[in-house]
Write an enzyme that holds these catalytic residues in place. Structure first.
Site, PDB file in Angstrom:
ATOM      1  N   CYS A 100      -2.218   7.235  -2.097  1.00 31.98           N
ATOM      2  CA  CYS A 100      -1.482   7.681  -0.916  1.00 31.98           C
ATOM      3  C   CYS A 100      -1.971   9.073  -0.466  1.00 31.98           C
ATOM      4  O   CYS A 100      -3.098   9.197  -0.045  1.00 31.98           O
ATOM      5  CB  CYS A 100       0.025   7.605  -1.179  1.00 31.98           C
ATOM      6  SG  CYS A 100       0.976   7.529   0.348  1.00 31.98           S
ATOM      7  N   HIS A 200       0.734   1.975  -3.072  1.00 31.43           N
ATOM      8  CA  HIS A 200       1.212   2.511  -4.355  1.00 31.43           C
ATOM      9  C   HIS A 200       1.096   1.460  -5.457  1.00 31.43           C
ATOM     10  O   HIS A 200       2.066   0.760  -5.739  1.00 31.43           O
ATOM     11  CB  HIS A 200       2.670   2.978  -4.229  1.00 31.43           C
ATOM     12  CG  HIS A 200       2.812   4.282  -3.515  1.00 31.43           C
ATOM     13  ND1 HIS A 200       2.743   5.500  -4.174  1.00 31.43           N
ATOM     14  CD2 HIS A 200       2.968   4.571  -2.203  1.00 31.43           C
ATOM     15  CE1 HIS A 200       2.875   6.473  -3.291  1.00 31.43           C
ATOM     16  NE2 HIS A 200       3.011   5.947  -2.081  1.00 31.43           N
ATOM     17  N   GLU A 202       1.079   1.851  -8.585  1.00 31.32           N
ATOM     18  CA  GLU A 202       1.945   2.167  -9.744  1.00 31.32           C
ATOM     19  C   GLU A 202       3.350   1.601  -9.564  1.00 31.32           C
ATOM     20  O   GLU A 202       4.120   1.565 -10.508  1.00 31.32           O
ATOM     21  CB  GLU A 202       1.958   3.685  -9.994  1.00 31.32           C
ATOM     22  CG  GLU A 202       2.904   4.516  -9.131  1.00 31.32           C
ATOM     23  CD  GLU A 202       2.483   4.669  -7.670  1.00 31.32           C
ATOM     24  OE1 GLU A 202       1.388   4.191  -7.298  1.00 31.32           O
ATOM     25  OE2 GLU A 202       3.253   5.280  -6.893  1.00 31.32           O
TER      26      GLU A 202
END
Ligand code: MN
Length: 229
Positions: A100, A200, A202
Protein backbone atom coordinates in the site's frame (compact mmCIF):
# COMPACT_ATOMS: atom_id res chain seq x y z
CA UNK A 1 18.24 -19.63 11.34
CA UNK A 2 15.34 -17.21 10.91
CA UNK A 3 15.76 -14.18 8.62
CA UNK A 4 15.33 -10.83 10.33
CA UNK A 5 12.58 -8.77 8.69
CA UNK A 6 12.51 -5.08 9.55
CA UNK A 7 9.10 -3.39 9.43
CA UNK A 8 8.82 0.39 9.56
CA UNK A 9 6.05 2.00 11.59
CA UNK A 10 4.22 5.31 11.92
CA UNK A 11 3.63 7.59 14.88
CA UNK A 12 -0.03 8.24 15.73
CA UNK A 13 -1.72 11.36 17.18
CA UNK A 14 -1.08 10.15 20.73
CA UNK A 15 2.65 9.94 20.05
CA UNK A 16 2.63 6.14 20.00
CA UNK A 17 4.38 4.00 17.44
CA UNK A 18 1.74 2.43 15.32
CA UNK A 19 1.68 -0.71 13.21
CA UNK A 20 -1.18 -3.17 12.70
CA UNK A 21 -0.40 -6.56 14.23
CA UNK A 22 -1.36 -8.34 11.01
CA UNK A 23 1.95 -7.44 9.28
CA UNK A 24 4.00 -8.89 12.13
CA UNK A 25 1.91 -12.04 12.39
CA UNK A 26 2.02 -12.68 8.64
CA UNK A 27 5.84 -12.54 8.64
CA UNK A 28 6.12 -14.69 11.77
CA UNK A 29 3.80 -17.32 10.29
CA UNK A 30 6.17 -17.64 7.35
CA UNK A 31 9.16 -18.13 9.65
CA UNK A 32 10.56 -14.60 9.76
CA UNK A 33 11.84 -12.84 12.89
CA UNK A 34 10.52 -9.27 13.13
CA UNK A 35 12.11 -6.07 14.32
CA UNK A 36 10.17 -2.81 14.29
CA UNK A 37 11.88 0.22 12.80
CA UNK A 38 10.90 3.63 14.19
CA UNK A 39 11.91 6.55 11.94
CA UNK A 40 15.64 7.22 12.10
CA UNK A 41 16.73 3.79 13.31
CA UNK A 42 19.88 2.28 11.76
CA UNK A 43 19.15 -1.19 10.43
CA UNK A 44 22.15 -2.56 8.57
CA UNK A 45 23.55 -5.16 8.51
CA UNK A 46 21.08 -6.98 10.80
CA UNK A 47 18.07 -6.75 8.50
CA UNK A 48 17.63 -9.46 5.84
CA UNK A 49 14.41 -8.08 4.40
CA UNK A 50 12.59 -4.75 4.58
CA UNK A 51 8.79 -4.54 4.78
CA UNK A 52 7.23 -1.11 4.25
CA UNK A 53 3.60 -1.19 5.44
CA UNK A 54 0.54 0.99 4.84
CA UNK A 55 0.13 4.47 6.28
CA UNK A 56 -0.47 8.13 5.50
CA UNK A 57 -0.04 9.99 2.20
CA UNK A 58 3.38 10.95 0.87
CA UNK A 59 4.42 14.59 0.49
CA UNK A 60 4.38 15.42 -3.26
CA UNK A 61 7.56 17.52 -3.32
CA UNK A 62 9.35 14.17 -3.45
CA UNK A 63 8.22 13.84 -7.06
CA UNK A 64 8.38 17.53 -7.93
CA UNK A 65 4.71 18.55 -7.49
CA UNK A 66 3.05 21.16 -5.33
CA UNK A 67 0.38 20.09 -2.87
CA UNK A 68 -3.04 19.81 -4.51
CA UNK A 69 -6.43 19.88 -2.79
CA UNK A 70 -7.29 16.39 -1.57
CA UNK A 71 -3.93 15.46 -0.10
CA UNK A 72 -4.36 13.94 3.37
CA UNK A 73 -2.03 14.03 6.37
CA UNK A 74 1.57 12.96 5.96
CA UNK A 75 4.47 12.24 8.29
CA UNK A 76 7.58 14.10 7.04
CA UNK A 77 10.06 12.11 9.13
CA UNK A 78 8.63 8.83 7.96
CA UNK A 79 8.83 9.91 4.30
CA UNK A 80 12.50 10.82 4.71
CA UNK A 81 13.34 7.62 6.54
CA UNK A 82 11.52 5.22 4.23
CA UNK A 83 12.82 6.85 1.04
CA UNK A 84 16.33 6.57 2.43
CA UNK A 85 15.74 2.89 3.33
CA UNK A 86 14.39 1.98 -0.12
CA UNK A 87 17.47 3.47 -1.81
CA UNK A 88 19.78 1.71 0.64
CA UNK A 89 17.97 -1.62 0.21
CA UNK A 90 18.37 -1.23 -3.56
CA UNK A 91 22.13 -0.56 -3.25
CA UNK A 92 22.64 -3.39 -0.78
CA UNK A 93 20.47 -5.93 -2.63
CA UNK A 94 18.26 -6.44 0.41
CA UNK A 95 14.81 -7.95 -0.39
CA UNK A 96 12.03 -5.39 -0.08
CA UNK A 97 8.26 -5.71 0.06
CA UNK A 98 6.16 -2.53 -0.09
CA UNK A 99 2.48 -2.81 0.81
CA UNK A 100 0.00 0.00 0.00
CA UNK A 101 1.81 3.20 1.11
CA UNK A 102 4.96 1.06 1.16
CA UNK A 103 4.50 0.35 -2.54
CA UNK A 104 3.98 4.04 -3.28
CA UNK A 105 7.00 5.18 -1.29
CA UNK A 106 9.16 2.58 -3.07
CA UNK A 107 8.07 3.93 -6.45
CA UNK A 108 8.78 7.53 -5.39
CA UNK A 109 12.19 6.65 -3.92
CA UNK A 110 13.20 5.06 -7.24
CA UNK A 111 12.06 8.00 -9.39
CA UNK A 112 8.33 7.44 -9.98
CA UNK A 113 5.36 9.65 -9.13
CA UNK A 114 1.90 9.32 -7.53
CA UNK A 115 -1.64 10.53 -7.90
CA UNK A 116 -2.13 12.73 -4.85
CA UNK A 117 -5.84 11.98 -4.59
CA UNK A 118 -7.23 9.32 -6.94
CA UNK A 119 -10.92 10.39 -6.89
CA UNK A 120 -10.11 14.02 -7.86
CA UNK A 121 -7.36 13.33 -10.34
CA UNK A 122 -8.80 10.19 -11.99
CA UNK A 123 -12.57 10.68 -12.09
CA UNK A 124 -13.12 7.40 -13.95
CA UNK A 125 -11.18 5.32 -11.48
CA UNK A 126 -12.64 2.45 -9.50
CA UNK A 127 -13.41 3.01 -5.85
CA UNK A 128 -9.97 2.10 -4.49
CA UNK A 129 -10.52 3.41 -0.98
CA UNK A 130 -13.04 0.89 0.22
CA UNK A 131 -14.22 1.23 3.76
CA UNK A 132 -15.03 -2.48 3.85
CA UNK A 133 -13.23 -4.92 6.10
CA UNK A 134 -9.85 -5.67 4.51
CA UNK A 135 -10.45 -9.36 5.01
CA UNK A 136 -12.94 -8.97 2.13
CA UNK A 137 -11.88 -8.69 -1.48
CA UNK A 138 -13.25 -5.75 -3.44
CA UNK A 139 -11.91 -5.55 -7.00
CA UNK A 140 -10.11 -7.65 -9.60
CA UNK A 141 -6.60 -7.12 -10.89
CA UNK A 142 -5.11 -8.64 -14.03
CA UNK A 143 -1.64 -10.08 -13.70
CA UNK A 144 0.49 -8.68 -16.53
CA UNK A 145 3.78 -10.18 -15.46
CA UNK A 146 3.99 -12.33 -12.37
CA UNK A 147 7.80 -12.27 -12.33
CA UNK A 148 7.76 -15.97 -11.45
CA UNK A 149 5.87 -15.16 -8.25
CA UNK A 150 2.28 -14.77 -9.41
CA UNK A 151 0.60 -16.84 -12.10
CA UNK A 152 -1.16 -15.16 -15.01
CA UNK A 153 -4.86 -14.44 -14.88
CA UNK A 154 -7.04 -12.40 -12.58
CA UNK A 155 -6.94 -12.02 -8.84
CA UNK A 156 -9.48 -10.60 -6.41
CA UNK A 157 -7.83 -8.14 -4.02
CA UNK A 158 -8.86 -5.82 -1.21
CA UNK A 159 -8.38 -2.10 -1.69
CA UNK A 160 -7.91 0.65 0.85
CA UNK A 161 -5.65 3.23 -0.71
CA UNK A 162 -5.97 6.95 -1.31
CA UNK A 163 -2.94 7.58 -3.53
CA UNK A 164 -1.78 5.46 -6.46
CA UNK A 165 0.99 5.05 -9.03
CA UNK A 166 1.01 7.79 -11.68
CA UNK A 167 4.39 7.20 -13.34
CA UNK A 168 6.14 3.93 -12.59
CA UNK A 169 9.88 4.20 -11.84
CA UNK A 170 11.87 3.02 -14.87
CA UNK A 171 13.63 0.22 -12.97
CA UNK A 172 10.25 -1.34 -12.08
CA UNK A 173 7.91 -3.51 -14.13
CA UNK A 174 4.11 -3.63 -13.95
CA UNK A 175 3.05 -6.84 -12.25
CA UNK A 176 -0.71 -6.28 -12.07
CA UNK A 177 -3.25 -3.63 -13.13
CA UNK A 178 -6.82 -2.87 -12.10
CA UNK A 179 -9.64 -2.57 -14.65
CA UNK A 180 -9.16 1.24 -14.70
CA UNK A 181 -5.48 0.84 -15.61
CA UNK A 182 -4.03 1.64 -12.18
CA UNK A 183 -0.84 -0.25 -11.37
CA UNK A 184 -1.66 -2.59 -8.49
CA UNK A 185 1.62 -4.51 -8.29
CA UNK A 186 5.19 -4.06 -9.51
CA UNK A 187 8.57 -5.66 -9.13
CA UNK A 188 12.19 -4.95 -10.05
CA UNK A 189 13.41 -7.52 -12.60
CA UNK A 190 17.02 -6.71 -11.62
CA UNK A 191 16.51 -7.85 -8.03
CA UNK A 192 15.89 -11.14 -6.29
CA UNK A 193 12.79 -9.81 -4.50
CA UNK A 194 11.76 -6.17 -4.80
CA UNK A 195 7.97 -6.08 -4.94
CA UNK A 196 5.19 -3.64 -4.25
CA UNK A 197 1.47 -4.35 -4.07
CA UNK A 198 -1.31 -1.85 -3.70
CA UNK A 199 -3.56 -4.28 -1.84
CA UNK A 200 -3.09 -5.79 1.64
CA UNK A 201 -1.90 -9.42 1.39
CA UNK A 202 -1.36 -9.57 5.17
CA UNK A 203 -5.15 -9.28 5.58
CA UNK A 204 -5.90 -11.93 2.95
CA UNK A 205 -3.90 -14.88 4.25
CA UNK A 206 -6.63 -17.33 3.32
CA UNK A 207 -6.18 -16.34 -0.35
CA UNK A 208 -3.22 -18.31 -1.68
CA UNK A 209 -2.10 -16.00 -4.49
CA UNK A 210 -3.27 -12.53 -3.43
CA UNK A 211 -2.39 -13.21 0.20
CA UNK A 212 0.08 -15.77 1.38
CA UNK A 213 2.26 -16.37 -1.66
CA UNK A 214 4.15 -13.08 -1.96
CA UNK A 215 4.71 -12.95 1.80
CA UNK A 216 6.12 -16.46 1.63
CA UNK A 217 8.44 -15.56 -1.28
CA UNK A 218 9.58 -12.40 0.52
CA UNK A 219 10.55 -14.26 3.70
CA UNK A 220 12.30 -16.91 1.58
CA UNK A 221 14.29 -14.17 -0.16
CA UNK A 222 15.19 -12.85 3.30
CA UNK A 223 16.36 -16.32 4.24
CA UNK A 224 18.64 -16.48 1.19
CA UNK A 225 20.03 -13.07 2.08
CA UNK A 226 20.64 -14.23 5.64
CA UNK A 227 22.45 -17.40 4.47
CA UNK A 228 24.63 -15.43 2.06
CA UNK A 229 25.92 -13.03 4.74
MN1 MN B 1 -7.03 -0.81 -5.60
Amino acid sequence: MRPCIGITCGVNEQGRYSLPQTYVEAIQQEGGRVILLPPGEAIWPEVDGLLLPGGDDIQPHWWGEDILPGLDAWEPERDVYEIFLVREAWQRNVPLFGICRGMQVTNVALGGSLWQDIPRQCPNALLHRQEADLAQVSHLVTIQDGGGRLSCGELWVNSHHHQGIKKLASCLKKGAIAADGLVEAFYAPAKDFFWGVQWHPERLLTEPEAGRQLIHCFVQAGYHHFMAK
